[in-house]
Design a protein around this motif. Structure first.
Motif, PDB file in Angstrom:
ATOM      1  N   THR A   1       0.829  -1.199   0.000  1.00 11.28           N
ATOM      2  CA  THR A   1       0.000   0.000   0.000  1.00 11.28           C
ATOM      3  C   THR A   1       0.864   1.250   0.000  1.00 11.28           C
ATOM      4  N   LEU A   2       1.815   1.300   0.904  1.00 11.80           N
ATOM      5  CA  LEU A   2       2.666   2.488   1.018  1.00 11.80           C
ATOM      6  C   LEU A   2       3.450   2.718  -0.268  1.00 11.80           C
ATOM      7  N   LEU A   3       4.000   1.637  -0.822  1.00 12.02           N
ATOM      8  CA  LEU A   3       4.855   1.801  -1.991  1.00 12.02           C
ATOM      9  C   LEU A   3       4.046   2.160  -3.231  1.00 12.02           C
ATOM     10  N   LEU A   4       2.824   1.652  -3.309  1.00 11.73           N
ATOM     11  CA  LEU A   4       1.974   2.056  -4.435  1.00 11.73           C
ATOM     12  C   LEU A   4       1.648   3.546  -4.308  1.00 11.73           C
ATOM     13  N   GLN A   5       1.391   3.975  -3.083  1.00 11.79           N
ATOM     14  CA  GLN A   5       1.122   5.398  -2.865  1.00 11.79           C
ATOM     15  C   GLN A   5       2.340   6.240  -3.246  1.00 11.79           C
ATOM     16  N   ALA A   6       3.538   5.745  -2.892  1.00 11.57           N
ATOM     17  CA  ALA A   6       4.760   6.492  -3.203  1.00 11.57           C
ATOM     18  C   ALA A   6       4.965   6.560  -4.712  1.00 11.57           C
ATOM     19  N   ALA A   7       4.763   5.406  -5.396  1.00 13.20           N
ATOM     20  CA  ALA A   7       4.940   5.378  -6.846  1.00 13.20           C
ATOM     21  C   ALA A   7       3.957   6.341  -7.501  1.00 13.20           C
TER      22      ALA A   7
ATOM     23  N   VAL B   1       5.434   8.073  10.952  1.00  5.61           N
ATOM     24  CA  VAL B   1       4.222   7.529  11.558  1.00  5.61           C
ATOM     25  C   VAL B   1       3.050   7.696  10.593  1.00  5.61           C
ATOM     26  N   PHE B   2       2.324   6.602  10.401  1.00 12.89           N
ATOM     27  CA  PHE B   2       1.180   6.600   9.498  1.00 12.89           C
ATOM     28  C   PHE B   2      -0.022   6.029  10.229  1.00 12.89           C
ATOM     29  N   GLU B   3      -1.170   6.326   9.688  1.00 15.07           N
ATOM     30  CA  GLU B   3      -2.389   5.737  10.215  1.00 15.07           C
ATOM     31  C   GLU B   3      -3.040   4.984   9.058  1.00 15.07           C
ATOM     32  N   MET B   4      -3.413   3.725   9.279  1.00 21.76           N
ATOM     33  CA  MET B   4      -4.027   2.939   8.205  1.00 21.76           C
ATOM     34  C   MET B   4      -5.506   3.264   8.139  1.00 21.76           C
ATOM     35  N   SER B   5      -5.950   3.729   6.992  1.00 23.78           N
ATOM     36  CA  SER B   5      -7.379   3.996   6.816  1.00 23.78           C
ATOM     37  C   SER B   5      -7.817   3.290   5.530  1.00 23.78           C
ATOM     38  N   ASP B   6      -9.103   3.347   5.197  1.00 19.33           N
ATOM     39  CA  ASP B   6      -9.491   2.643   3.970  1.00 19.33           C
ATOM     40  C   ASP B   6      -9.032   3.400   2.730  1.00 19.33           C
ATOM     41  N   GLN B   7      -8.568   4.635   2.892  1.00 20.59           N
ATOM     42  CA  GLN B   7      -7.946   5.324   1.753  1.00 20.59           C
ATOM     43  C   GLN B   7      -6.431   5.134   1.754  1.00 20.59           C
ATOM     44  N   GLY B   8      -5.973   4.127   2.496  1.00 20.36           N
ATOM     45  CA  GLY B   8      -4.535   3.859   2.520  1.00 20.36           C
ATOM     46  C   GLY B   8      -3.871   4.462   3.735  1.00 20.36           C
TER      47      GLY B   8
ATOM     48  N   ASP C   1      -5.110  -7.005 -11.672  1.00 20.61           N
ATOM     49  CA  ASP C   1      -6.430  -6.575 -11.202  1.00 20.61           C
ATOM     50  C   ASP C   1      -6.419  -6.200  -9.728  1.00 20.61           C
ATOM     51  N   GLN C   2      -5.671  -6.977  -8.952  1.00 14.94           N
ATOM     52  CA  GLN C   2      -5.603  -6.683  -7.507  1.00 14.94           C
ATOM     53  C   GLN C   2      -4.969  -5.316  -7.271  1.00 14.94           C
ATOM     54  N   ILE C   3      -3.903  -5.040  -8.011  1.00 16.22           N
ATOM     55  CA  ILE C   3      -3.215  -3.751  -7.836  1.00 16.22           C
ATOM     56  C   ILE C   3      -4.126  -2.612  -8.295  1.00 16.22           C
ATOM     57  N   ARG C   4      -4.843  -2.855  -9.400  1.00 18.69           N
ATOM     58  CA  ARG C   4      -5.741  -1.800  -9.892  1.00 18.69           C
ATOM     59  C   ARG C   4      -6.839  -1.507  -8.883  1.00 18.69           C
ATOM     60  N   LEU C   5      -7.331  -2.597  -8.279  1.00 14.17           N
ATOM     61  CA  LEU C   5      -8.378  -2.443  -7.269  1.00 14.17           C
ATOM     62  C   LEU C   5      -7.853  -1.605  -6.108  1.00 14.17           C
ATOM     63  N   ARG C   6      -6.642  -1.913  -5.696  1.00 13.95           N
ATOM     64  CA  ARG C   6      -6.037  -1.169  -4.589  1.00 13.95           C
ATOM     65  C   ARG C   6      -5.840   0.294  -4.989  1.00 13.95           C
ATOM     66  N   ALA C   7      -5.351   0.512  -6.210  1.00 14.24           N
ATOM     67  CA  ALA C   7      -5.117   1.880  -6.665  1.00 14.24           C
ATOM     68  C   ALA C   7      -6.422   2.670  -6.649  1.00 14.24           C
ATOM     69  N   ARG C   8      -7.509   2.022  -7.040  1.00 16.13           N
ATOM     70  CA  ARG C   8      -8.785   2.724  -7.051  1.00 16.13           C
ATOM     71  C   ARG C   8      -9.201   3.066  -5.626  1.00 16.13           C
ATOM     72  N   ARG C   9      -9.009   2.109  -4.723  1.00 20.52           N
ATOM     73  CA  ARG C   9      -9.380   2.354  -3.327  1.00 20.52           C
ATOM     74  C   ARG C   9      -8.541   3.490  -2.737  1.00 20.52           C
ATOM     75  N   LEU C  10      -7.276   3.561  -3.121  1.00 16.09           N
ATOM     76  CA  LEU C  10      -6.395   4.593  -2.579  1.00 16.09           C
ATOM     77  C   LEU C  10      -6.599   5.935  -3.287  1.00 16.09           C
ATOM     78  N   GLY C  11      -7.377   5.921  -4.341  1.00 17.40           N
ATOM     79  CA  GLY C  11      -7.628   7.158  -5.074  1.00 17.40           C
ATOM     80  C   GLY C  11      -6.448   7.623  -5.894  1.00 17.40           C
TER      81      GLY C  11
ATOM     82  N   ALA D   1       2.571   8.988  -6.162  1.00 19.96           N
ATOM     83  CA  ALA D   1       2.918  10.379  -5.864  1.00 19.96           C
ATOM     84  C   ALA D   1       4.057  10.850  -6.768  1.00 19.96           C
ATOM     85  N   VAL D   2       5.053   9.979  -6.983  1.00 19.79           N
ATOM     86  CA  VAL D   2       6.176  10.345  -7.853  1.00 19.79           C
ATOM     87  C   VAL D   2       5.674  10.539  -9.288  1.00 19.79           C
ATOM     88  N   ALA D   3       4.828   9.591  -9.733  1.00 25.86           N
ATOM     89  CA  ALA D   3       4.312   9.679 -11.103  1.00 25.86           C
ATOM     90  C   ALA D   3       3.440  10.914 -11.289  1.00 25.86           C
ATOM     91  N   ALA D   4       2.627  11.209 -10.268  1.00 18.63           N
ATOM     92  CA  ALA D   4       1.708  12.339 -10.385  1.00 18.63           C
ATOM     93  C   ALA D   4       2.468  13.659 -10.463  1.00 18.63           C
TER      94      ALA D   4
END
Ligand SMILES: Nc1ncnc2c1ncn2[C@@H]1O[C@H](COP(=O)(O)OP(=O)(O)OP(=O)(O)O)[C@@H](O)[C@H]1O
Ligand SMILES: [Mg+2]
Length: 476
Positions: free
Chosen positions: A104-110, A265-272, A130-140, A112-115
């Motif tokens: 989750t964290l690394l997908l978010q980092a990737a 420090v991070f907090e796990m939420s459903d948006q990652g 498909d699993q990664i795409r699903l996660r990406a959608r959930r993380l926005g 953020a860098v890409a964006a």
């Protein structure tokens, strides 16, 4: 030795044996030897055949360096743990329990860098697209132009990354699923993990991109595979957190480009994973509520700690209950059990209490794991407070190391600790006595109350006349 003579490698430490055994003699692990085929014949000595070597090109320490600026991922806590951004051409190993949130964290980092206009590649050997795409959608982050691929062959990955225009960030999830077809052993074995990592790290250094490897951990919490993996990379990060807590802590245990023991420090939420910029406030949030309800809480003390370069305040909670039968119970969460045993022994032997005969439970609130000896005094305060049912004043922080004699020893970064305490509204600190200074007020307006010996802490918390004879008996 015949070329294909079997050899057995320990999956924990990488030691190699000619014969199988139940236990690795090098690291003591049981059942960790696995047969692997050697890659080549025995190493030959260079002595006598040195002609072929090329002359080394020695240079001075000063001079033009390609020192490209660090890449900022845009996730401030991640950048902080890496020492202020990712260093181009470096390799980072991220370990952590299953399901803790590495992918989750690394997908978010990737993302953020890409964006932000960078080129980020995410290669997974564990999950389907498909699993990664699903996660990406959930993380926005599904719109970020991350280049995603499923691959496990290092040859294919190297072909994709070894170009004149490599990505800035390449994430490999996980190194245990990668294999090198030049080696005979199965993916996940020591030689495969070591070989695959070596290949990818060499590539990252040559092409100047940031390589992030996800590493599985063993039951004991170490990164699975050879210990040498930790030596090969530049930075080792562990993702930790107690089950049932939504807080996740990313800790640098090795960093060639920054302070170690730095935490994010991070907090796990459903948006990652959401960054927590002010962990002290978060760790003490529950406490503020509890105080509101009751006048004062016994068995709790706020420890002013330092994690890496950052001060963090956490509450240490203790429960001391009469032991009904047999050996008294001890349960510790977030701290070292041996250290607790030592403090109990010092309280008993040097301060005339009998804490040790009771069942003792110790907890660091919020799921943080503390390794600093500076927490000794706060642990002692929580224990004494629980035993004597006298609360530590709510506006007080505590820190100091305790020696076996009961003497309280100074710790580093006092000023940073006091500053953080002042920021969160604390007004008093119980801290180690400094020679020559009796009592002082720090620049931040915190009243410093020095404690030279553990018995002074006992007297301060529970003056003799207020101690309850039922639970505190003088030592015989
Ligand atoms: N729909 C969801 N809502 C909220 N949280 C979720 C959801 N799906 C997953 N999570 C959280 O994400 C975590 C899984 O994260 P992730 O897959 O990144 O872990 P990991 O460290 O990569 O695990 P592994 O080692 O198995 O690959 C879960 O434990 C859960 O806390
Ligand atoms: Mg994962």
């Amino acid at each position: 030795m015949a070329k294909s003579a079997p050899r057995y490698a320990c999956q924990e430490c990488g030691a190699v044996y000619p014969k199988w055994a139940g236990r690795c003699e090098a690291c003591g692990a049981w059942n960790s030897l696995v047969e692997e085929l050697p890659r080549a014949g025995p190493p030959k000595s260079l002595a006598g055949s040195r002609q072929g070597g090329q002359a080394l090109d020695f240079v001075a320490l000063t001079g033009d360096s390609r020192g490209a600026p660090r890449h900022l991922t845009g996730i401030a806590e991640l950048d902080r743990v890496c020492g202020g951004g990712l260093v181009p051409g470096s390799a980072i190993l991220v370990g952590g329990d299953p399901g803790i949130g590495k992918s989750t964290l690394l997908l978010q980092a990737a993302a953020a860098v890409a964006a932000s206009g960078g080129k980020a590649t995410y290669i997974t050997g564990e999950e389907a697209i498909d699993q990664i795409r699903l996660r990406a959608r959930r993380l926005g982050v599904a719109d970020a132009p991350v280049r995603l691929a499923v691959a496990t062959s290092v040859r294919d990955i190297a072909a994709a990354l070894d170009t004149a225009n490599p990505p800035q960030l390449a994430i490999i999830d996980s190194i245990q699923t990668m294999y090198l077809d030049t080696l005979d052993s199965a993916p996940g074995t020591v030689s495969q993990v070591r070989g695959a990592a070596q290949e990818l790290i060499g590539l990252a250094k040559r092409r100047g991109f940031v390589l992030v490897l996800v590493g599985h951990v063993t039951k004991e919490g170490m990164i699975a595979g050879p210990r040498v993996l930790e030596h090969m990379v530049d930075t080792v990060l562990y993702f930790e957190g107690e089950r049932g807590h939504q807080f996740r802590i990313l800790r640098a245990v090795k960093n060639r480009f920054g302070a170690t023991d730095e935490i994010g420090v991070f907090e796990m939420s459903d948006q990652g994973l959401v960054e927590v910029p002010n962990p002290s406030a978060m760790f003490l949030a529950e406490r503020a509520e509890a105080e509101h309800e009751a006048g004062g809480v016994t068995g709790a003390a706020v420890f002013a700690g330092i994690e890496g370069t950052r001060p963090v305040l956490v509450e240490i909670q203790a429960l001391v209950a009469p032991s009904l039968l047999g050996t008294p119970r001890r349960a510790v969460v977030g701290w070292d059990a041996t250290r607790l045993a030592m403090i109990i022994a010092v309280l008993d032997a040097r301060c005339g209490l009998s804490v040790g005969a009771n069942d003792i439970y110790l907890n660091v609130a919020g799921g943080l794991r503390i390794g600093e000896p500076a927490a000794d005094l706060a642990v002692a305060a929580a224990l004494i407070s629980a035993l004597t049912e006298s609360p530590v004043p709510a506006d007080t922080v505590v820190f100091g190391e305790i020696g076996l004699s009961g003497r309280v020893r100074p710790v580093s970064h006092s000023d940073a600790r006091l500053k953080e305490a002042a920021k969160l509204g604390f007004t008093e600190a119980w801290l180690p006595a400094r020679p020559g200074a009796r009592s002082r007020r720090s620049a931040d307006g915190i009243a410093a109350a020095p404690i030279g010996h553990l018995s002074e802490l006992v007297d301060r918390l529970a003056p003799a006349e207020r101690r309850r004879p039922r639970r505190i008996a003088a030592a015989p």
